[in-house]
Enzyme design. Structure first.
Site, short mmCIF file in Angstrom:
data_model
loop_
_atom_site.label_atom_id
_atom_site.label_comp_id
_atom_site.label_asym_id
_atom_site.label_seq_id
_atom_site.Cartn_x
_atom_site.Cartn_y
_atom_site.Cartn_z
N ILE A 152 0.97 9.39 -3.71
CA ILE A 152 0.71 10.35 -2.63
C ILE A 152 -0.05 9.67 -1.49
O ILE A 152 -0.55 10.34 -0.60
CB ILE A 152 -0.04 11.60 -3.13
CG1 ILE A 152 -1.26 11.25 -4.00
CG2 ILE A 152 0.89 12.52 -3.90
CD1 ILE A 152 -2.49 10.94 -3.26
N GLY A 153 -0.12 8.34 -1.53
CA GLY A 153 -0.73 7.61 -0.41
C GLY A 153 -2.19 7.31 -0.56
O GLY A 153 -2.89 7.09 0.44
N LYS A 154 -2.67 7.26 -1.79
CA LYS A 154 -4.10 6.99 -2.02
C LYS A 154 -4.50 5.62 -1.49
O LYS A 154 -5.54 5.48 -0.84
CB LYS A 154 -4.39 7.11 -3.52
CG LYS A 154 -5.84 7.17 -3.89
CD LYS A 154 -6.02 7.61 -5.34
CE LYS A 154 -5.50 6.60 -6.35
NZ LYS A 154 -4.08 6.75 -6.70
N PHE A 169 -2.91 3.87 0.81
CA PHE A 169 -2.73 3.89 2.26
C PHE A 169 -3.95 4.52 2.93
O PHE A 169 -4.48 3.99 3.92
CB PHE A 169 -1.46 4.66 2.60
CG PHE A 169 -1.19 4.77 4.07
CD1 PHE A 169 -0.88 3.64 4.82
CD2 PHE A 169 -1.23 5.99 4.71
CE1 PHE A 169 -0.62 3.73 6.19
CE2 PHE A 169 -0.98 6.10 6.07
CZ PHE A 169 -0.67 4.96 6.80
N LYS A 186 -10.47 -2.20 -6.42
CA LYS A 186 -9.36 -1.56 -7.13
C LYS A 186 -9.51 -1.96 -8.59
O LYS A 186 -8.89 -2.91 -9.06
CB LYS A 186 -8.02 -2.03 -6.54
CG LYS A 186 -6.79 -1.49 -7.25
CD LYS A 186 -6.52 -0.04 -6.92
CE LYS A 186 -5.21 0.43 -7.56
NZ LYS A 186 -4.99 1.88 -7.36
N ASP A 199 -0.90 -2.90 -4.20
CA ASP A 199 -1.97 -2.03 -3.71
C ASP A 199 -3.22 -2.84 -3.37
O ASP A 199 -3.85 -2.64 -2.33
CB ASP A 199 -2.32 -0.96 -4.75
CG ASP A 199 -1.24 0.11 -4.87
OD1 ASP A 199 -0.34 0.14 -4.02
OD2 ASP A 199 -1.31 0.91 -5.82
N GLY A 214 -9.38 4.72 -7.29
CA GLY A 214 -8.99 4.98 -8.67
C GLY A 214 -7.53 4.64 -8.90
O GLY A 214 -6.87 4.04 -8.06
N HIS A 220 0.45 13.56 4.86
CA HIS A 220 1.77 14.21 4.91
C HIS A 220 2.86 13.27 4.39
O HIS A 220 3.40 12.45 5.12
CB HIS A 220 2.06 14.66 6.34
CG HIS A 220 1.22 15.82 6.78
ND1 HIS A 220 1.65 17.12 6.72
CD2 HIS A 220 -0.07 15.87 7.24
CE1 HIS A 220 0.68 17.93 7.14
NE2 HIS A 220 -0.37 17.19 7.46
N ALA A 276 -0.38 11.97 9.67
CA ALA A 276 1.04 12.30 9.84
C ALA A 276 1.90 11.36 9.01
O ALA A 276 1.45 10.30 8.56
CB ALA A 276 1.41 12.20 11.32
#
Length: 239
Positions: free
Chosen positions: A16-18, A20, A40, A57, A119, A179, A211
């Site tokens: 879900i873009g954690k 990012f 990380k 990541d 996480g 989003h 966005a």
């Protein structure tokens, strides 16, 4: 001398873009004049380049940080297969030890003004047969930033995750609406609902809406976050 700041980043789900959003925050902290580092602690999914095992990541976080930690400090547990960490760790003969991660975090704090701890997956991802990432967040004792992937079902996911965070005695420093589905219907209404509920039930402010960016550039996303408000919240949490 100002004490270093730190936060724990979790999400409503995986993908879900954690990372990012964590990278965007790192850019934002740097623009705020802070030396920003990333941790990380557990990464599942590695590739080999020039004889060194790496994680995409972790690479993205390193690219965003203006203080780059040694790989073994930044990611004390790098697992090769991209699957549930406790399953992969058992197969690879690795024990995901929370005390080791806490020690890495303590060392990271000596090298930066702010440390972003990302996480793995959602808030409750097993690390061993008896401990999960919620236990890690508690052991670190950090304010939490919740990344909400804005897509169908996100309201329930956000409220449930927020309840789980505060049930562990942790403070939600804020949340970010990311989003991930550009075609989602009623996205504004979904975000407004989450904003109202989290503010009322957890006093958790909306730190920004990111966005659906193509290409996904963390530097651009950083401008969509209220970093000054987050820094103020983190500083207040120290007292």
């Amino acid at each position: 001398m100002t004490a270093p700041l730190s936060l724990f980043v979790t999400g409503t789900d995986t993908e879900i873009g954690k990372t990012f959003v964590s990278a965007a925050m790192l850019h934002g902290f740097a623009r705020h004049g802070l030396r920003a580092a990333a941790l990380k602690p557990v990464a599942a999914g590695a590739y080999e380049r020039d004889g060194v095992w790496r994680n995409e990541d972790a690479d993205q976080l390193d690219a965003a940080a203006n203080v780059v930690l040694p790989p073994e400090l930044r990611t004390p547990f790098l697992l090769k297969a991209p699957a549930a960490p406790h399953i992969v760790a058992a197969q690879e003969g690795v024990t995901l030890d929370i005390d080791t991660i806490v020690a890495s975090h303590r060392e990271a704090l000596t090298r930066a003004d702010v440390v972003v701890v990302e996480g793995v997956g959602g808030f409750r991802v097993p690390l061993t047969d008896t401990q999960d990432t919620a236990d890690l967040a508690v052991a670190l004792g950090l304010p939490v930033v919740l990344v909400v992937g804005v897509r169908l079902g996100c309201i329930s996911h956000a409220l449930l995750t927020a309840d789980a965070i505060t049930a562990r005695g942790l403070r939600i420093a804020g949340w970010v609406a990311n989003h991930v589905d550009p075609a989602m219907s009623y996205a504004d209404e979904n975000v407004a609902t989450i904003r109202d509920w989290l503010a009322r039930e957890h006093r958790a402010p909306l730190l920004g809406r990111i966005a659906h960016l193509r290409p996904a550039i963390p530097e651009s996303a950083a401008a969509m976050l209220d970093i000054a408000a987050l820094v103020d919240t983190l500083r207040r949490a120290q007292h």
